[in-house]
Design a protein around this motif. Structure first.
Motif, PDB file in Angstrom:
ATOM      1  N   VAL A 189     -41.679 -44.517-102.945  1.00 51.73           N
ATOM      2  CA  VAL A 189     -41.326 -45.134-101.665  1.00 51.73           C
ATOM      3  C   VAL A 189     -39.956 -45.794-101.723  1.00 51.73           C
ATOM      4  CG1 VAL A 189     -43.708 -45.554-100.951  1.00 51.73           C
ATOM      5  CG2 VAL A 189     -42.494 -47.298-102.296  1.00 51.73           C
ATOM      6  N   LEU A 190     -39.360 -45.894-100.548  1.00 50.24           N
ATOM      7  CA  LEU A 190     -38.195 -46.733-100.318  1.00 50.24           C
ATOM      8  C   LEU A 190     -38.623 -47.804 -99.333  1.00 50.24           C
ATOM      9  CD1 LEU A 190     -35.123 -47.349-100.511  1.00 50.24           C
ATOM     10  CD2 LEU A 190     -34.834 -45.869 -98.510  1.00 50.24           C
ATOM     11  N   ILE A 191     -38.373 -49.056 -99.677  1.00 53.79           N
ATOM     12  CA  ILE A 191     -38.760 -50.190 -98.840  1.00 53.79           C
ATOM     13  C   ILE A 191     -37.496 -50.916 -98.402  1.00 53.79           C
ATOM     14  CG2 ILE A 191     -40.112 -52.327 -98.735  1.00 53.79           C
ATOM     15  CD1 ILE A 191     -41.791 -51.181-101.078  1.00 53.79           C
ATOM     16  N   VAL A 192     -37.393 -51.193 -97.108  1.00 48.02           N
ATOM     17  CA  VAL A 192     -36.186 -51.814 -96.551  1.00 48.02           C
ATOM     18  C   VAL A 192     -36.577 -53.055 -95.763  1.00 48.02           C
ATOM     19  CG1 VAL A 192     -34.181 -51.502 -95.044  1.00 48.02           C
ATOM     20  CG2 VAL A 192     -35.050 -49.564 -96.374  1.00 48.02           C
ATOM     21  N   ALA A 193     -35.902 -54.162 -96.037  1.00 42.95           N
ATOM     22  CA  ALA A 193     -36.068 -55.397 -95.274  1.00 42.95           C
ATOM     23  C   ALA A 193     -34.728 -55.760 -94.650  1.00 42.95           C
ATOM     24  CB  ALA A 193     -36.546 -56.527 -96.177  1.00 42.95           C
ATOM     25  N   GLU A 194     -34.752 -56.255 -93.411  1.00 40.55           N
ATOM     26  CA  GLU A 194     -33.520 -56.603 -92.706  1.00 40.55           C
ATOM     27  C   GLU A 194     -33.711 -57.895 -91.927  1.00 40.55           C
ATOM     28  OE1 GLU A 194     -31.772 -52.448 -91.144  1.00 40.55           O
ATOM     29  OE2 GLU A 194     -33.933 -52.719 -90.899  1.00 40.55           O
ATOM     30  N   ALA A 195     -32.694 -58.748 -91.963  1.00 45.53           N
ATOM     31  CA  ALA A 195     -32.774 -60.029 -91.273  1.00 45.53           C
ATOM     32  C   ALA A 195     -31.394 -60.423 -90.759  1.00 45.53           C
ATOM     33  CB  ALA A 195     -33.317 -61.101 -92.208  1.00 45.53           C
ATOM     34  N   MET A 196     -31.392 -61.322 -89.774  1.00 39.69           N
ATOM     35  CA  MET A 196     -30.130 -61.758 -89.175  1.00 39.69           C
ATOM     36  C   MET A 196     -30.054 -63.262 -88.955  1.00 39.69           C
ATOM     37  SD  MET A 196     -29.034 -58.844 -86.494  1.00 39.69           S
ATOM     38  CE  MET A 196     -29.418 -57.116 -86.688  1.00 39.69           C
ATOM     39  N   PHE A 227     -42.611 -64.044 -94.605  1.00 40.83           N
ATOM     40  CA  PHE A 227     -41.170 -64.274 -94.445  1.00 40.83           C
ATOM     41  C   PHE A 227     -40.698 -64.122 -92.999  1.00 40.83           C
ATOM     42  CE2 PHE A 227     -41.413 -63.593 -98.983  1.00 40.83           C
ATOM     43  CZ  PHE A 227     -40.364 -64.327 -99.513  1.00 40.83           C
ATOM     44  N   ALA A 228     -41.537 -63.573 -92.128  1.00 37.69           N
ATOM     45  CA  ALA A 228     -41.189 -63.298 -90.724  1.00 37.69           C
ATOM     46  C   ALA A 228     -39.988 -62.354 -90.619  1.00 37.69           C
ATOM     47  CB  ALA A 228     -40.921 -64.599 -89.966  1.00 37.69           C
ATOM     48  N   ILE A 229     -39.882 -61.448 -91.585  1.00 34.15           N
ATOM     49  CA  ILE A 229     -38.774 -60.494 -91.658  1.00 34.15           C
ATOM     50  C   ILE A 229     -39.344 -59.071 -91.629  1.00 34.15           C
ATOM     51  CG2 ILE A 229     -36.976 -59.582 -93.194  1.00 34.15           C
ATOM     52  CD1 ILE A 229     -36.525 -62.449 -94.180  1.00 34.15           C
TER      53      ILE A 229
END
Length: 239
Positions: free
Chosen positions: A189-196, A116-118
């Motif tokens: 676990v907590l998994i976080v993804a972020e994108a702009m 995803f390149a994220i």
């Protein structure tokens, strides 16, 4: 919220939301993680997606990476010196053809991040006090580098902070802390993804679904997911 024994929270501060209105984030929480998950087939599937995409151009051309480079410039950082995690992974994968194996969960999330390149961050919740907030640093928070040295983020640097004053990531999506990294003893676990980038509102939920499906397939667990928004920025999970 699931029924469990420990509440874990996640949010972006109002200041971060205000300064980066294009931000889209997704979260996944899961228990039942073990170090022997058989994730190889999924890892191969997602790395193949990245490989096909890199065959048409370098990661620097991807809109997902360009958006993070602009964000790093706005933070006063040179984007070719401090890269977001997904750019670093893609760059290494393009040059070496593979990524080092660390833990099945980390390896899977890295492969999905490549596809995803994220940026995707995975935190062992046992090492997190209360929850995580992406906010500007005061400058007195403690950050444990993988070298074992304790650092202090610069004032106003964007960090993942917990209630105990620990920085679990520096320069936002640049570098995670060794304190809450996944290890053999990690169970939740907590998994976080972020994108702009422009299509982040569609891509991040797809990424979150890919992670949740992968967790279910490999660990036979039932992860919880949430997409925090400016109007509802805080999410909570019970693990």
């Amino acid at each position: 919220m699931t029924q469990g024994t420990r509440l874990i929270r996640f949010q972006h501060s109002d200041a971060i939301r205000s300064e980066y209105p294009e931000l889209v984030a997704g979260t996944v929480a899961a228990a039942g993680i073990t170090p022997d998950g058989a994730a190889d087939s999924l890892i191969a599937k997602f790395t193949a997606v990245a490989q096909a995409r890199l065959a048409t151009g370098t990661e620097a051309e991807f809109p997902e990476i360009q958006a993070w480079r602009r964000a790093f410039s706005r933070m006063g950082l040179k984007p070719t010196q401090y890269r977001c995690a997904s750019e670093s992974l893609l760059r290494r994968f393009r040059k070496e053809g593979a990524l080092p194996r660390i833990h099945p969960l980390v390896d899977l999330c890295n492969a999905i991040s490549l596809a995803f390149a994220i940026p995707v961050a995975v935190f062992d919740v046992a090492a997190v006090s209360g929850g995580l907030e992406v906010r500007h640093a005061r400058g007195d928070e403690d950050y444990l580098a993988f070298s074992g040295e304790t650092e202090h983020p610069d004032a106003r640097e964007v960090i993942f902070a917990d209630a105990a004053g620990r920085a679990h990531a520096r320069r936002w999506t640049n570098r995670q802390s060794g304190h809450s990294s996944v290890r053999e003893t990690t169970a939740a676990v907590l998994i976080v993804a972020e994108a702009m980038h422009g299509s982040a509102a569609a891509d991040v939920p797809d990424l979150v679904a890919a992670i949740a499906d992968g967790l279910g397939e490999v660990w036979r667990t039932s992860p919880e997911t949430a997409i925090p928004t400016p109007s509802s920025p805080r999410v909570e999970f019970s693990l």
